[in-house]
Design an enzyme around this catalytic site. Sequence first.
Site, mmCIF file in Angstrom:
data_model
loop_
_atom_site.group_PDB
_atom_site.id
_atom_site.type_symbol
_atom_site.label_atom_id
_atom_site.label_comp_id
_atom_site.label_asym_id
_atom_site.label_seq_id
_atom_site.Cartn_x
_atom_site.Cartn_y
_atom_site.Cartn_z
ATOM 1 N N ASP A 22 -3.503 -8.523 -15.057
ATOM 2 C CA ASP A 22 -2.849 -7.269 -15.420
ATOM 3 C C ASP A 22 -2.122 -7.524 -16.726
ATOM 4 O O ASP A 22 -2.092 -8.657 -17.216
ATOM 5 C CB ASP A 22 -1.879 -6.801 -14.332
ATOM 6 C CG ASP A 22 -1.824 -5.280 -14.227
ATOM 7 O OD1 ASP A 22 -1.477 -4.638 -15.234
ATOM 8 O OD2 ASP A 22 -2.136 -4.737 -13.152
ATOM 9 N N HIS A 30 -4.940 -1.626 -18.044
ATOM 10 C CA HIS A 30 -4.072 -2.723 -17.600
ATOM 11 C C HIS A 30 -4.532 -4.071 -18.169
ATOM 12 O O HIS A 30 -4.510 -5.080 -17.480
ATOM 13 C CB HIS A 30 -4.038 -2.799 -16.068
ATOM 14 C CG HIS A 30 -3.236 -1.706 -15.432
ATOM 15 N ND1 HIS A 30 -1.862 -1.677 -15.455
ATOM 16 C CD2 HIS A 30 -3.618 -0.597 -14.769
ATOM 17 C CE1 HIS A 30 -1.432 -0.595 -14.815
ATOM 18 N NE2 HIS A 30 -2.483 0.086 -14.393
ATOM 19 N N GLU A 69 -5.324 4.117 -13.903
ATOM 20 C CA GLU A 69 -4.274 4.401 -14.892
ATOM 21 C C GLU A 69 -4.659 4.048 -16.331
ATOM 22 O O GLU A 69 -3.828 3.610 -17.121
ATOM 23 C CB GLU A 69 -2.980 3.673 -14.498
ATOM 24 C CG GLU A 69 -2.418 4.115 -13.158
ATOM 25 C CD GLU A 69 -1.150 3.388 -12.772
ATOM 26 O OE1 GLU A 69 -0.306 3.996 -12.111
ATOM 27 O OE2 GLU A 69 -1.005 2.200 -13.129
#
Length: 750
Positions: A193, A270, A326
């Site tokens: 991440d 990410h 996201e």
Amino acid sequence: MVNCFRVLLVFLYLSPLFLFSQEQDIDIVPRPSKIMVQDGEFPLGQIIDLYYTEEFASNTELLREVPGLQIGNSEQIKKLKKQHNQGLRLLKAEEFDHVDPNGYLLEIDENGILLKAHSAKAMLPGIYSLVQLSYLNDLKFLPYVKIEDKPRFSYRGMHLDVSRNFMPFNFLKKYIDLLALYKFNYFHWHLTDGAGWRLEIKQYPELTQKAAWRTHMLWKDWWNNGRQYVDQGSPNASGGYYTQDQARELVAYAEKRGITIIPEIEMPGHSEEVLAVYPELSCTGKPYTQGEFCLGNEKTYQFLKNVLDEVLAIFPSQYIHIGGDEADKSHWKNCSKCQALMQKDSLKSEDELQSYAIKQMDEYLQSKGRKLIGWDEILQGGLSDGATVMSWRGEEGGIQAANAGHDVIMTPGGYLYFDGYQTDPRTQPEAIGGYLPLEKVYSYNPIPEELPEDKRKHILGAQANIWTEYIPNAQLVEYMAFPRALALSEVVWTDQENRSWKDFQKRLQQQYKILQKLEVNYYRPSYNVINKVEFDSAQVKNTVSLSSEQFIPNIKYTIDGSEPNGGSTVYNLPIELSKSAVIKAASFIDSTRVSPIETIELDLHKAIGKEVKYNIPWEGYPAQENRTLTNGIKGTLSYQDGQWQGFTKGIDIVVDFERREEIKSVGLNFMQIPGPGVYFPGEFTVLVSDNGKSYRELGKIINQVSTVDPALKFQKFEIELGKPVMARYIQIKATNPMNGYLFADEVVIY
């Protein structure tokens, strides 16, 4: 030693009233399918010989780890003989045993211990039931018992994010031990991440030489101070990574215990840490400019495939997780390479561009005999056949995926995000937000009622997620995971009709003993008093229920505003009051108070039931819509409870009394928790009018409460008048200078 059988629990076809008999004293979690307890005990101090058939040879090493069990001679047998009717026996289930293909049979009697299953993998949960029985009886004996057991779901998972905060390798083994003890069979290892890359990739050494190391140890400090990566070995380097040899060791360790490790390699978003060291894979070509791979660059796909090749060589898991959540798609809109690919392949939106990239990786994984898993955003723009969805933004994505024929693992944040608070946030270490107590975890059913019967087969199970932004060490991981993981273990293992919160809560009291013996830093049940207020608008009456997280709480209270003491009224039944009052309650051991005092203000005020006009509408959190602020019901500790109404553009409401009334005070309750962006208002103003057109100000409050303190706070912003006034319309305004959320739950007017 033979005694008469005394059946304490009967088979499932009998009434649940008997199934959860108070005589039951086998406190295994998750609850087995069928239990029959008999009189008698098998002492653990004596040496017992082990007999097993070939298919269970791999289980014997683990069997020797059962605490208190003393194994003598060990023999692999081909044919069952008379001498094999005693001792510790691992045998293949026969048709007459009626053992489920994924289940096990455990019998303990005067002849010893018998375990039966159809496979070595199915045998493992039976061994862990044996482990629990040993711990529950202080390693002294095993009760005579017959257990027939099987799992409800094929996927029973726990997740751990080691990117935001790196976790020691030895702790991961302990974590897996605990998951196995409670019959989980998947460990979702979130390895990459933006906060750090945690797995050695030999073809791309900078991923662990730099992208695994950052300027600050705590994620929050790093996030708020530039978000920079540094070279391994530099004085401020904080982070770490796992070598491929360590990862293989952990895979083998978990497999021995019946757990499959699913690695997660984030894409396309990410990925700030990757693009900081390989900026040519971003749209800008510059480090620290975005977190999303350039999807129009062929080098991106080659990089990801090369990484996956090394990942696949380490992890034999059928599932490989690619994240997919996201992603900020704005960079792709302004990227010539991305736009050229969209034009070439007739992709109409950036959603379809992301879908194109996900499908590329899915096809690659399928060509290697694997399956892709991603968060529910991978549904955007369409999903290829064979991909599995983890539904985290509620259940809607899971329902959509199942209806489209995709397999689904339920991970909804409202029930299964263990990084949120599990009790009153004012008493806890800082967390990311949310409120998820143990009982709510236990209440979850992974199969949505609205899902058609023929689609329910696509719900493989459920998983809890532990994101570590606010969890900097292994001790706090344990604190956030346990005992909530025990509640989930029963959700995914035990049939829905066999589950009972009260029965689970009773068995949990003995499980705390096991967690203590295993030196788990679990969350201890609080003595703090929890209140629930139900308002009856027809009778204009409040009914107040008091409880705590204790199994048998001892709560004392007052209703006159005085502080409770050892001589105060003991709470036994709900308190009913038809007037405004201040209840104060606390937990006691004998006459000693062992909790803070809980104060419950009951306001039977003039605004209850009155019409509210919204000059500025609510957003995101409608609660009870236009009935919220005058329904007589106050919010709880969570803004997601359906009583807190959310506003992002300030508050401007008017309460209409329909005729002129005497006004002495006007108040509105707010909450503040800065982590998720919830703040008190900047200014709170009250105005009144007789005609609803011209208003005069009664007073204004300017907020002085700090927005830096991360703690949860509640406050009534109230204008109290020295001299009452007469008015029909009351206008309340509240500004939102922080541009976050204002949450209000009840207008209180006297």
